[in-house]
Design a protein around this motif. Structure first.
Motif, PDB file in Angstrom:
ATOM      1  N   LYS A   4       0.856  -1.173   0.000  1.00 40.95           N
ATOM      2  CA  LYS A   4       0.000   0.000   0.000  1.00 40.95           C
ATOM      3  C   LYS A   4       0.895   1.227   0.000  1.00 40.95           C
ATOM      4  O   LYS A   4       1.968   1.226   0.569  1.00 40.95           O
ATOM      5  N   ILE A   5       0.424   2.271  -0.620  1.00 41.68           N
ATOM      6  CA  ILE A   5       1.129   3.545  -0.595  1.00 41.68           C
ATOM      7  C   ILE A   5       0.350   4.438   0.357  1.00 41.68           C
ATOM      8  O   ILE A   5      -0.856   4.635   0.192  1.00 41.68           O
ATOM      9  N   ILE A   6       1.045   4.940   1.387  1.00 36.49           N
ATOM     10  CA  ILE A   6       0.371   5.813   2.352  1.00 36.49           C
ATOM     11  C   ILE A   6       1.053   7.176   2.336  1.00 36.49           C
ATOM     12  O   ILE A   6       2.230   7.297   2.031  1.00 36.49           O
ATOM     13  N   ARG A   7       0.259   8.207   2.661  1.00 34.85           N
ATOM     14  CA  ARG A   7       0.764   9.568   2.762  1.00 34.85           C
ATOM     15  C   ARG A   7       0.671   9.999   4.208  1.00 34.85           C
ATOM     16  O   ARG A   7      -0.371   9.850   4.845  1.00 34.85           O
ATOM     17  N   GLU A  21       0.705  -4.834   3.412  1.00 35.40           N
ATOM     18  CA  GLU A  21      -0.662  -4.896   3.933  1.00 35.40           C
ATOM     19  C   GLU A  21      -0.651  -5.172   5.437  1.00 35.40           C
ATOM     20  O   GLU A  21      -1.396  -4.577   6.203  1.00 35.40           O
ATOM     21  N   GLU A  22       0.262  -6.062   5.873  1.00 34.95           N
ATOM     22  CA  GLU A  22       0.375  -6.413   7.289  1.00 34.95           C
ATOM     23  C   GLU A  22       0.789  -5.200   8.123  1.00 34.95           C
ATOM     24  O   GLU A  22       0.216  -4.933   9.171  1.00 34.95           O
ATOM     25  N   GLU A  23       1.791  -4.450   7.648  1.00 32.51           N
ATOM     26  CA  GLU A  23       2.226  -3.240   8.362  1.00 32.51           C
ATOM     27  C   GLU A  23       1.105  -2.227   8.438  1.00 32.51           C
ATOM     28  O   GLU A  23       0.879  -1.597   9.464  1.00 32.51           O
ATOM     29  N   TYR A  24       0.398  -2.076   7.335  1.00 31.23           N
ATOM     30  CA  TYR A  24      -0.702  -1.117   7.300  1.00 31.23           C
ATOM     31  C   TYR A  24      -1.761  -1.477   8.333  1.00 31.23           C
ATOM     32  O   TYR A  24      -2.192  -0.631   9.109  1.00 31.23           O
ATOM     33  N   LEU A  25      -2.174  -2.743   8.350  1.00 31.06           N
ATOM     34  CA  LEU A  25      -3.230  -3.158   9.272  1.00 31.06           C
ATOM     35  C   LEU A  25      -2.781  -3.092  10.725  1.00 31.06           C
ATOM     36  O   LEU A  25      -3.559  -2.781  11.618  1.00 31.06           O
ATOM     37  N   LYS A  26      -1.499  -3.381  10.982  1.00 26.80           N
ATOM     38  CA  LYS A  26      -1.004  -3.433  12.352  1.00 26.80           C
ATOM     39  C   LYS A  26      -0.691  -2.058  12.926  1.00 26.80           C
ATOM     40  O   LYS A  26      -0.946  -1.808  14.103  1.00 26.80           O
ATOM     41  N   TYR A  28      -0.534   1.490  10.842  1.00 27.37           N
ATOM     42  CA  TYR A  28      -1.033   2.736  10.294  1.00 27.37           C
ATOM     43  C   TYR A  28      -2.549   2.864  10.387  1.00 27.37           C
ATOM     44  O   TYR A  28      -3.062   3.940  10.673  1.00 27.37           O
ATOM     45  N   ARG A  29      -3.268   1.787  10.168  1.00 27.88           N
ATOM     46  CA  ARG A  29      -4.725   1.894  10.223  1.00 27.88           C
ATOM     47  C   ARG A  29      -5.225   2.264  11.616  1.00 27.88           C
ATOM     48  O   ARG A  29      -6.045   3.166  11.751  1.00 27.88           O
ATOM     49  N   PRO A  30      -4.748   1.615  12.711  1.00 31.04           N
ATOM     50  CA  PRO A  30      -5.187   2.053  14.047  1.00 31.04           C
ATOM     51  C   PRO A  30      -4.818   3.507  14.338  1.00 31.04           C
ATOM     52  O   PRO A  30      -5.586   4.247  14.934  1.00 31.04           O
ATOM     53  N   TRP A  31      -3.629   3.926  13.881  1.00 31.38           N
ATOM     54  CA  TRP A  31      -3.216   5.310  14.077  1.00 31.38           C
ATOM     55  C   TRP A  31      -4.160   6.257  13.331  1.00 31.38           C
ATOM     56  O   TRP A  31      -4.607   7.257  13.872  1.00 31.38           O
ATOM     57  N   TRP A  32      -4.483   5.907  12.094  1.00 24.02           N
ATOM     58  CA  TRP A  32      -5.380   6.712  11.294  1.00 24.02           C
ATOM     59  C   TRP A  32      -6.764   6.768  11.942  1.00 24.02           C
ATOM     60  O   TRP A  32      -7.382   7.831  12.005  1.00 24.02           O
ATOM     61  N   GLN A  33      -7.252   5.639  12.448  1.00 21.73           N
ATOM     62  CA  GLN A  33      -8.564   5.621  13.105  1.00 21.73           C
ATOM     63  C   GLN A  33      -8.568   6.520  14.337  1.00 21.73           C
ATOM     64  O   GLN A  33      -9.538   7.228  14.587  1.00 21.73           O
ATOM     65  N   MET A  34      -7.491   6.513  15.118  1.00 23.85           N
ATOM     66  CA  MET A  34      -7.393   7.367  16.293  1.00 23.85           C
ATOM     67  C   MET A  34      -7.422   8.841  15.876  1.00 23.85           C
ATOM     68  O   MET A  34      -8.117   9.652  16.491  1.00 23.85           O
ATOM     69  N   LYS A  35      -6.680   9.192  14.823  1.00 27.06           N
ATOM     70  CA  LYS A  35      -6.658  10.578  14.349  1.00 27.06           C
ATOM     71  C   LYS A  35      -8.037  11.017  13.870  1.00 27.06           C
ATOM     72  O   LYS A  35      -8.467  12.140  14.134  1.00 27.06           O
ATOM     73  N   LYS A  36      -8.747  10.144  13.158  1.00 26.80           N
ATOM     74  CA  LYS A  36     -10.090  10.489  12.680  1.00 26.80           C
ATOM     75  C   LYS A  36     -11.053  10.677  13.851  1.00 26.80           C
ATOM     76  O   LYS A  36     -11.889  11.577  13.842  1.00 26.80           O
TER      77      LYS A  36
END
Length: 148
Positions: A4-7, A21-26, A28-36
């Motif tokens: 995945k490409i993330i900004r 995908e594994e790094e993203y799910l583990k 970046y996604r929780p971090w992004w959810q917290m920020k949102k």
């Protein structure tokens, strides 16, 4: 495994990264959810007439209250319980400890843990039940009321 490409933006800085995908799910996604979630809280407070500065002050005061709200007795009790929990984990075999840490501590699904170990889900599930029983007996031996 897909990439995945993330900004990532911080102030005026912006970085683009390739992650699995594994790094993203583990990570970046929780971090992004917290920020949102923080953004939605801030927007809701601003709709009710609060400014961004007052939201930050409220958040800081709320965290400070949580940090200092506990009495010394509660802190001593928590420290004692953490010691008992550490003893309980030390009483397990290494593979049992790993199972407990992943499934109970990190809330990993049994099927996901089984897949990572190349074992069947039912085997891991029955091992999980044995670990739970071992822990239940450990706590009961130390006078804790444990329900099945």
């Amino acid at each position: 495994m897909s990439e995945k490409i993330i900004r990532i933006k911080s102030g005026n800085e912006e970085t683009t990264m390739n992650v699995t995908e594994e790094e993203y799910l583990k990570y970046y996604r929780p971090w992004w959810q917290m920020k949102k979630k923080e953004q939605r809280n801030r927007e809701a407070m601003e709709q009710n007439g609060y400014t961004e500065e007052s939201y930050e002050e409220w958040k800081e005061n709320d965290m400070r209250t949580e940090l200092f709200a506990e009495s010394m007795e509660e802190l001593v009790e928590k420290r004692m319980l953490l010691g008992v929990l550490q003893d309980a984990m030390d009483s397990l075999l290494p593979e049992e400890r790993e199972l407990a840490m992943k499934v109970f501590g990190e809330e990993m699904q049994v099927s996901e843990f089984a897949k990572s170990k190349n074992e069947s889900r039912t085997t891991v599930s029955s091992r999980k039940q044995r670990v739970l029983e071992k822990l239940r007996l450990f706590f009961e031996d130390r006078g804790f009321d444990v329900h099945k």
